[in-house]
Design a protein around this motif. Sequence first.
Motif, PDB file in Angstrom:
ATOM      1  N   PRO A   1       0.832  -1.204   0.000  1.00 25.13           N
ATOM      2  CA  PRO A   1       0.000   0.000   0.000  1.00 25.13           C
ATOM      3  C   PRO A   1       0.871   1.259   0.000  1.00 25.13           C
ATOM      4  O   PRO A   1       1.926   1.297   0.629  1.00 25.13           O
ATOM      5  N   GLY A   2       0.428   2.274  -0.741  1.00 26.79           N
ATOM      6  CA  GLY A   2       1.155   3.529  -0.807  1.00 26.79           C
ATOM      7  C   GLY A   2       1.477   3.939  -2.227  1.00 26.79           C
ATOM      8  O   GLY A   2       0.902   3.428  -3.193  1.00 26.79           O
ATOM      9  N   THR A   3       2.433   4.853  -2.343  1.00 27.75           N
ATOM     10  CA  THR A   3       2.757   5.483  -3.621  1.00 27.75           C
ATOM     11  C   THR A   3       3.919   4.782  -4.310  1.00 27.75           C
ATOM     12  O   THR A   3       4.930   4.491  -3.675  1.00 27.75           O
ATOM     13  N   HIS A   4       3.772   4.556  -5.613  1.00 26.61           N
ATOM     14  CA  HIS A   4       4.780   3.869  -6.427  1.00 26.61           C
ATOM     15  C   HIS A   4       5.010   4.631  -7.724  1.00 26.61           C
ATOM     16  O   HIS A   4       4.052   4.988  -8.412  1.00 26.61           O
ATOM     17  N   ALA A   5       6.291   4.843  -8.055  1.00 24.84           N
ATOM     18  CA  ALA A   5       6.640   5.515  -9.309  1.00 24.84           C
ATOM     19  C   ALA A   5       6.475   4.567 -10.489  1.00 24.84           C
ATOM     20  O   ALA A   5       6.643   3.348 -10.358  1.00 24.84           O
ATOM     21  N   VAL A   6       6.164   5.146 -11.640  1.00 26.92           N
ATOM     22  CA  VAL A   6       6.067   4.409 -12.898  1.00 26.92           C
ATOM     23  C   VAL A   6       6.891   5.164 -13.927  1.00 26.92           C
ATOM     24  O   VAL A   6       6.721   6.375 -14.100  1.00 26.92           O
TER      25      VAL A   6
ATOM     26  N   ASP B   1      16.396  16.705 -18.110  1.00 24.02           N
ATOM     27  CA  ASP B   1      16.445  16.341 -16.702  1.00 24.02           C
ATOM     28  C   ASP B   1      15.183  15.579 -16.321  1.00 24.02           C
ATOM     29  O   ASP B   1      14.116  15.775 -16.909  1.00 24.02           O
ATOM     30  N   HIS B   2      15.325  14.736 -15.301  1.00 22.36           N
ATOM     31  CA  HIS B   2      14.184  14.026 -14.745  1.00 22.36           C
ATOM     32  C   HIS B   2      13.278  15.042 -14.052  1.00 22.36           C
ATOM     33  O   HIS B   2      13.751  16.009 -13.468  1.00 22.36           O
ATOM     34  N   GLY B   3      11.977  14.805 -14.106  1.00 24.04           N
ATOM     35  CA  GLY B   3      11.039  15.704 -13.448  1.00 24.04           C
ATOM     36  C   GLY B   3       9.627  15.174 -13.511  1.00 24.04           C
ATOM     37  O   GLY B   3       9.399  13.989 -13.728  1.00 24.04           O
ATOM     38  N   LYS B   4       8.683  16.062 -13.328  1.00 19.47           N
ATOM     39  CA  LYS B   4       7.267  15.702 -13.342  1.00 19.47           C
ATOM     40  C   LYS B   4       6.686  16.023 -14.712  1.00 19.47           C
ATOM     41  O   LYS B   4       6.827  17.139 -15.212  1.00 19.47           O
ATOM     42  N   TRP B   5       6.017  15.031 -15.305  1.00 21.54           N
ATOM     43  CA  TRP B   5       5.448  15.155 -16.648  1.00 21.54           C
ATOM     44  C   TRP B   5       4.598  16.426 -16.729  1.00 21.54           C
ATOM     45  O   TRP B   5       3.742  16.670 -15.885  1.00 21.54           O
TER      46      TRP B   5
ATOM     47  N   LYS C   1       7.986   6.101  -4.176  1.00 19.93           N
ATOM     48  CA  LYS C   1       7.425   7.184  -4.982  1.00 19.93           C
ATOM     49  C   LYS C   1       8.520   7.987  -5.671  1.00 19.93           C
ATOM     50  O   LYS C   1       9.664   8.018  -5.233  1.00 19.93           O
ATOM     51  N   ASP C   2       8.143   8.633  -6.749  1.00 18.38           N
ATOM     52  CA  ASP C   2       9.019   9.526  -7.483  1.00 18.38           C
ATOM     53  C   ASP C   2       8.968  10.887  -6.794  1.00 18.38           C
ATOM     54  O   ASP C   2       7.885  11.450  -6.618  1.00 18.38           O
ATOM     55  N   ASP C   3      10.148  11.420  -6.428  1.00 19.55           N
ATOM     56  CA  ASP C   3      10.173  12.749  -5.804  1.00 19.55           C
ATOM     57  C   ASP C   3      10.233  13.869  -6.836  1.00 19.55           C
ATOM     58  O   ASP C   3      10.212  15.041  -6.486  1.00 19.55           O
ATOM     59  N   PHE C   4      10.341  13.516  -8.111  1.00 20.89           N
ATOM     60  CA  PHE C   4      10.355  14.443  -9.248  1.00 20.89           C
ATOM     61  C   PHE C   4      11.553  15.395  -9.257  1.00 20.89           C
ATOM     62  O   PHE C   4      11.572  16.342 -10.026  1.00 20.89           O
ATOM     63  N   MET C   5      12.542  15.147  -8.394  1.00 23.56           N
ATOM     64  CA  MET C   5      13.699  16.037  -8.325  1.00 23.56           C
ATOM     65  C   MET C   5      15.029  15.307  -8.473  1.00 23.56           C
ATOM     66  O   MET C   5      15.900  15.767  -9.197  1.00 23.56           O
TER      67      MET C   5
ATOM     68  N   PRO D   1      19.201  10.795 -11.778  1.00 25.91           N
ATOM     69  CA  PRO D   1      18.247  10.828 -12.897  1.00 25.91           C
ATOM     70  C   PRO D   1      17.011   9.977 -12.652  1.00 25.91           C
ATOM     71  O   PRO D   1      16.249   9.734 -13.571  1.00 25.91           O
ATOM     72  N   THR D   2      16.792   9.511 -11.409  1.00 30.36           N
ATOM     73  CA  THR D   2      15.780   8.477 -11.185  1.00 30.36           C
ATOM     74  C   THR D   2      14.556   8.901 -10.397  1.00 30.36           C
ATOM     75  O   THR D   2      13.592   8.150 -10.325  1.00 30.36           O
ATOM     76  N   GLY D   3      14.577  10.037  -9.738  1.00 29.08           N
ATOM     77  CA  GLY D   3      13.457  10.419  -8.891  1.00 29.08           C
ATOM     78  C   GLY D   3      13.470   9.725  -7.544  1.00 29.08           C
ATOM     79  O   GLY D   3      12.496   9.774  -6.808  1.00 29.08           O
ATOM     80  N   ASN D   4      14.602   9.048  -7.207  1.00 25.13           N
ATOM     81  CA  ASN D   4      14.759   8.370  -5.921  1.00 25.13           C
ATOM     82  C   ASN D   4      13.592   7.422  -5.647  1.00 25.13           C
ATOM     83  O   ASN D   4      13.062   7.369  -4.549  1.00 25.13           O
ATOM     84  N   ALA D   5      13.197   6.666  -6.672  1.00 24.93           N
ATOM     85  CA  ALA D   5      11.981   5.855  -6.608  1.00 24.93           C
ATOM     86  C   ALA D   5      12.182   4.456  -6.027  1.00 24.93           C
ATOM     87  O   ALA D   5      11.218   3.709  -5.887  1.00 24.93           O
TER      88      ALA D   5
END
Length: 167
Positions: free
Chosen positions: A59-64, A90-94, A146-150, A153-157
């Motif tokens: 349960p919780g948030t997962h990056a894709v 750069d990696h970020g939020k769509w 979860k993806d931290d969007f920052m 290059p991976t979002g620390n997911a």
Amino acid sequence: MKFQTLTLLASCALFAASCSTSKTYNILAKSGTQTGGTAKFTQEGNNVVMDLDVTNLTPGTHAVHIHEKGDCSAPDATSTGGHWNPGKHDHGKWGTGSFHMGDIGNLEADKDGKAKLTFKTDKWCLDCVEESKNIMGKGIIIHAGKDDFMTQPTGNAGGRVGCIEIK
């Protein structure tokens, strides 16, 4: 003659707009998890719609993310390589600031480990000639966190718990 030509052109445009292609894949469990479910990709005109239906997540948030290779052979799915980033951004939020073609975002798993995500874009295509848009031969990774969007290059997911080979 002009009327017949216009009618023919309009009919062809309507036919092309009504055509769609769909492909459905199983989500493969990785990193010792029981992650499962399906991913359906549908090309509708200039748009691709991705429908994820994921089971057995924590349960919780997962990056894709979309990754470079459609190869889920490694037990931890590292065989998919890094994020798909044809534009070298750069990696970020769509859709906000800097982001790349592999930056899909996060999905939320409920208390039973089920999650759904629908994602629609005109920046992808299924089996087209434009390599910077073609997602065929790529992999989708569902991450443990979860993806931290920052974080580059991976979002620390975190680890890779689910893998999809787009073929």
